[in-house]
Design a protein around this motif. Structure first.
Motif, PDB file in Angstrom:
ATOM      1  N   ILE A   9       0.849  -1.199   0.000  1.00  0.00           N
ATOM      2  CA  ILE A   9       0.000   0.000   0.000  1.00  0.00           C
ATOM      3  C   ILE A   9       0.886   1.251   0.000  1.00  0.00           C
ATOM      4  O   ILE A   9       0.652   2.194  -0.755  1.00  0.00           O
ATOM      5  CB  ILE A   9      -0.948   0.020   1.217  1.00  0.00           C
ATOM      6  CG1 ILE A   9      -1.915  -1.154   1.170  1.00  0.00           C
ATOM      7  CG2 ILE A   9      -1.671   1.361   1.328  1.00  0.00           C
ATOM      8  CD1 ILE A   9      -3.083  -1.007   0.263  1.00  0.00           C
ATOM      9  N   GLY A  10       1.913   1.243   0.835  1.00  0.00           N
ATOM     10  CA  GLY A  10       2.825   2.388   0.894  1.00  0.00           C
ATOM     11  C   GLY A  10       3.501   2.655  -0.445  1.00  0.00           C
ATOM     12  O   GLY A  10       3.632   3.805  -0.862  1.00  0.00           O
ATOM     13  N   GLN A  11       3.901   1.592  -1.113  1.00  0.00           N
ATOM     14  CA  GLN A  11       4.531   1.742  -2.430  1.00  0.00           C
ATOM     15  C   GLN A  11       3.538   2.310  -3.442  1.00  0.00           C
ATOM     16  O   GLN A  11       3.901   3.163  -4.259  1.00  0.00           O
ATOM     17  CB  GLN A  11       5.080   0.402  -2.921  1.00  0.00           C
ATOM     18  CG  GLN A  11       6.306  -0.049  -2.161  1.00  0.00           C
ATOM     19  CD  GLN A  11       6.729  -1.469  -2.493  1.00  0.00           C
ATOM     20  OE1 GLN A  11       5.959  -2.269  -3.024  1.00  0.00           O
ATOM     21  NE2 GLN A  11       7.962  -1.796  -2.173  1.00  0.00           N
ATOM     22  N   ARG A  12       2.277   1.848  -3.374  1.00  0.00           N
ATOM     23  CA  ARG A  12       1.256   2.373  -4.299  1.00  0.00           C
ATOM     24  C   ARG A  12       0.999   3.846  -4.038  1.00  0.00           C
ATOM     25  O   ARG A  12       0.885   4.639  -4.976  1.00  0.00           O
ATOM     26  CB  ARG A  12      -0.051   1.591  -4.178  1.00  0.00           C
ATOM     27  CG  ARG A  12      -0.056   0.263  -4.866  1.00  0.00           C
ATOM     28  CD  ARG A  12       0.070   0.362  -6.352  1.00  0.00           C
ATOM     29  NE  ARG A  12      -1.166   0.895  -6.932  1.00  0.00           N
ATOM     30  CZ  ARG A  12      -1.257   1.424  -8.143  1.00  0.00           C
ATOM     31  NH1 ARG A  12      -0.204   1.495  -8.916  1.00  0.00           N
ATOM     32  NH2 ARG A  12      -2.395   1.890  -8.589  1.00  0.00           N
ATOM     33  N   VAL A  13       0.906   4.223  -2.766  1.00  0.00           N
ATOM     34  CA  VAL A  13       0.698   5.634  -2.431  1.00  0.00           C
ATOM     35  C   VAL A  13       1.852   6.453  -3.008  1.00  0.00           C
ATOM     36  O   VAL A  13       1.637   7.479  -3.667  1.00  0.00           O
ATOM     37  CB  VAL A  13       0.568   5.843  -0.906  1.00  0.00           C
ATOM     38  CG1 VAL A  13       0.646   7.321  -0.554  1.00  0.00           C
ATOM     39  CG2 VAL A  13      -0.731   5.239  -0.390  1.00  0.00           C
ATOM     40  N   ARG A  14       3.078   5.997  -2.796  1.00  0.00           N
ATOM     41  CA  ARG A  14       4.253   6.711  -3.304  1.00  0.00           C
ATOM     42  C   ARG A  14       4.231   6.793  -4.831  1.00  0.00           C
ATOM     43  O   ARG A  14       4.455   7.862  -5.414  1.00  0.00           O
ATOM     44  CB  ARG A  14       5.539   6.042  -2.848  1.00  0.00           C
ATOM     45  CG  ARG A  14       6.794   6.725  -3.410  1.00  0.00           C
ATOM     46  CD  ARG A  14       8.094   6.044  -3.000  1.00  0.00           C
ATOM     47  NE  ARG A  14       8.311   6.261  -1.585  1.00  0.00           N
ATOM     48  CZ  ARG A  14       8.529   5.292  -0.699  1.00  0.00           C
ATOM     49  NH1 ARG A  14       8.540   4.037  -1.084  1.00  0.00           N
ATOM     50  NH2 ARG A  14       8.724   5.566   0.558  1.00  0.00           N
ATOM     51  N   ASP A  15       3.950   5.664  -5.492  1.00  0.00           N
ATOM     52  CA  ASP A  15       3.954   5.642  -6.957  1.00  0.00           C
ATOM     53  C   ASP A  15       2.901   6.598  -7.536  1.00  0.00           C
ATOM     54  O   ASP A  15       3.185   7.354  -8.462  1.00  0.00           O
ATOM     55  CB  ASP A  15       3.696   4.224  -7.479  1.00  0.00           C
ATOM     56  CG  ASP A  15       4.862   3.281  -7.235  1.00  0.00           C
ATOM     57  OD1 ASP A  15       5.981   3.761  -6.944  1.00  0.00           O
ATOM     58  OD2 ASP A  15       4.646   2.061  -7.335  1.00  0.00           O
ATOM     59  N   ILE A  16       1.695   6.562  -6.976  1.00  0.00           N
ATOM     60  CA  ILE A  16       0.631   7.432  -7.482  1.00  0.00           C
ATOM     61  C   ILE A  16       0.954   8.895  -7.168  1.00  0.00           C
ATOM     62  O   ILE A  16       0.768   9.778  -8.012  1.00  0.00           O
ATOM     63  CB  ILE A  16      -0.739   7.014  -6.919  1.00  0.00           C
ATOM     64  CG1 ILE A  16      -1.110   5.619  -7.436  1.00  0.00           C
ATOM     65  CG2 ILE A  16      -1.814   8.030  -7.305  1.00  0.00           C
ATOM     66  CD1 ILE A  16      -2.331   5.006  -6.766  1.00  0.00           C
ATOM     67  N   LYS A  18       3.879  10.291  -6.832  1.00  0.00           N
ATOM     68  CA  LYS A  18       4.937  10.756  -7.729  1.00  0.00           C
ATOM     69  C   LYS A  18       4.420  10.930  -9.159  1.00  0.00           C
ATOM     70  O   LYS A  18       4.816  11.865  -9.851  1.00  0.00           O
ATOM     71  CB  LYS A  18       6.123   9.787  -7.706  1.00  0.00           C
ATOM     72  CG  LYS A  18       6.948   9.911  -6.444  1.00  0.00           C
ATOM     73  CD  LYS A  18       8.170   9.020  -6.503  1.00  0.00           C
ATOM     74  CE  LYS A  18       9.061   9.254  -5.297  1.00  0.00           C
ATOM     75  NZ  LYS A  18      10.308   8.491  -5.386  1.00  0.00           N
ATOM     76  N   SER A  19       3.538  10.029  -9.601  1.00  0.00           N
ATOM     77  CA  SER A  19       3.001  10.145 -10.960  1.00  0.00           C
ATOM     78  C   SER A  19       2.171  11.415 -11.125  1.00  0.00           C
ATOM     79  O   SER A  19       2.024  11.931 -12.226  1.00  0.00           O
ATOM     80  CB  SER A  19       2.168   8.916 -11.327  1.00  0.00           C
ATOM     81  OG  SER A  19       0.901   8.951 -10.707  1.00  0.00           O
ATOM     82  N   LYS A  20       1.651  11.923 -10.021  1.00  0.00           N
ATOM     83  CA  LYS A  20       0.867  13.154 -10.044  1.00  0.00           C
ATOM     84  C   LYS A  20       1.715  14.382  -9.731  1.00  0.00           C
ATOM     85  O   LYS A  20       1.208  15.499  -9.652  1.00  0.00           O
ATOM     86  CB  LYS A  20      -0.306  13.045  -9.081  1.00  0.00           C
ATOM     87  CG  LYS A  20      -1.281  11.953  -9.530  1.00  0.00           C
ATOM     88  CD  LYS A  20      -2.557  11.999  -8.794  1.00  0.00           C
ATOM     89  CE  LYS A  20      -3.507  10.955  -9.327  1.00  0.00           C
ATOM     90  NZ  LYS A  20      -4.310  11.448 -10.423  1.00  0.00           N
ATOM     91  N   LYS A  75       2.669  -2.388 -13.764  1.00  0.00           N
ATOM     92  CA  LYS A  75       3.499  -1.186 -13.709  1.00  0.00           C
ATOM     93  C   LYS A  75       3.184  -0.467 -12.411  1.00  0.00           C
ATOM     94  O   LYS A  75       2.040  -0.371 -12.002  1.00  0.00           O
ATOM     95  CB  LYS A  75       3.184  -0.261 -14.878  1.00  0.00           C
ATOM     96  CG  LYS A  75       3.628  -0.759 -16.217  1.00  0.00           C
ATOM     97  CD  LYS A  75       3.311   0.295 -17.254  1.00  0.00           C
ATOM     98  CE  LYS A  75       3.290  -0.305 -18.629  1.00  0.00           C
ATOM     99  NZ  LYS A  75       2.866   0.654 -19.626  1.00  0.00           N
ATOM    100  N   SER A  76       4.212   0.058 -11.771  1.00  0.00           N
ATOM    101  CA  SER A  76       3.992   0.704 -10.486  1.00  0.00           C
ATOM    102  C   SER A  76       3.562   2.159 -10.625  1.00  0.00           C
ATOM    103  O   SER A  76       3.129   2.761  -9.669  1.00  0.00           O
ATOM    104  CB  SER A  76       5.257   0.616  -9.630  1.00  0.00           C
ATOM    105  OG  SER A  76       6.315   1.261 -10.289  1.00  0.00           O
ATOM    106  N   VAL A  77       3.688   2.738 -11.819  1.00  0.00           N
ATOM    107  CA  VAL A  77       3.297   4.123 -12.015  1.00  0.00           C
ATOM    108  C   VAL A  77       2.212   4.155 -13.084  1.00  0.00           C
ATOM    109  O   VAL A  77       2.335   3.525 -14.125  1.00  0.00           O
ATOM    110  CB  VAL A  77       4.510   4.978 -12.451  1.00  0.00           C
ATOM    111  CG1 VAL A  77       4.107   6.402 -12.731  1.00  0.00           C
ATOM    112  CG2 VAL A  77       5.599   4.924 -11.395  1.00  0.00           C
ATOM    113  N   LEU A  78       1.145   4.888 -12.803  1.00  0.00           N
ATOM    114  CA  LEU A  78       0.083   5.021 -13.780  1.00  0.00           C
ATOM    115  C   LEU A  78       0.571   5.854 -14.955  1.00  0.00           C
ATOM    116  O   LEU A  78       1.155   6.904 -14.773  1.00  0.00           O
ATOM    117  CB  LEU A  78      -1.132   5.713 -13.145  1.00  0.00           C
ATOM    118  CG  LEU A  78      -1.844   4.957 -12.040  1.00  0.00           C
ATOM    119  CD1 LEU A  78      -2.935   5.835 -11.438  1.00  0.00           C
ATOM    120  CD2 LEU A  78      -2.433   3.667 -12.553  1.00  0.00           C
TER     121      LEU A  78
END
Length: 113
Positions: A9-16, A18-20, A75-78
């Motif tokens: 979850i932490g990695q997803r929060v970070r990835d999203i 950063k993508s924004k 992919k970890s970044v949208l």
């Protein structure tokens, strides 16, 4: 305590985030948290509540389910297409069935299906 879900979850929060193009501080302000809390979530140091997870998802502008969308093959970044599809889905979900039917007819006509 099971930490693998917290890590994912932490990695997803970070990835999203950063993508924004958001910093931890910017996300924290939008969600109503101190940036150190966001950092703790991203590093799996905080056992986040569902209420706080929803606040973070809202601040990121994504459905909360997106924070659970992770696999080792994904992919970890949208990318831009994924973001556009999510935005379209948000609009479509709010429409009545009759309006969805009109959109479907338009798309069939437009793309000559």
């Amino acid at each position: 305590m099971e930490t693998s879900i917290m890590i994912k979850i932490g990695q997803r929060v970070r990835d999203i985030r950063k993508s924004k193009g958001l910093s931890q501080e910017q996300l924290g302000e939008k969600a109503g948290f101190h940036f150190s809390y966001i950092g703790g979530v991203e590093r799996a140091e905080k056992n986040i509540t569902l209420i706080n997870l929803i606040k973070i998802a809202n601040a990121l502008g994504v459905p909360v389910i997106d924070l659970f969308s992770y696999t080792k093959y994904q992919k970890s970044v949208l990318n831009e297409k994924d973001i556009m599809l999510n935005q379209l889905m948000d609009v479509l979900i709010g429409l009545k069935k009759s309006d969805l039917r009109k959109i479907q007819l338009f798309l069939d006509e437009f793309f000559e299906k």
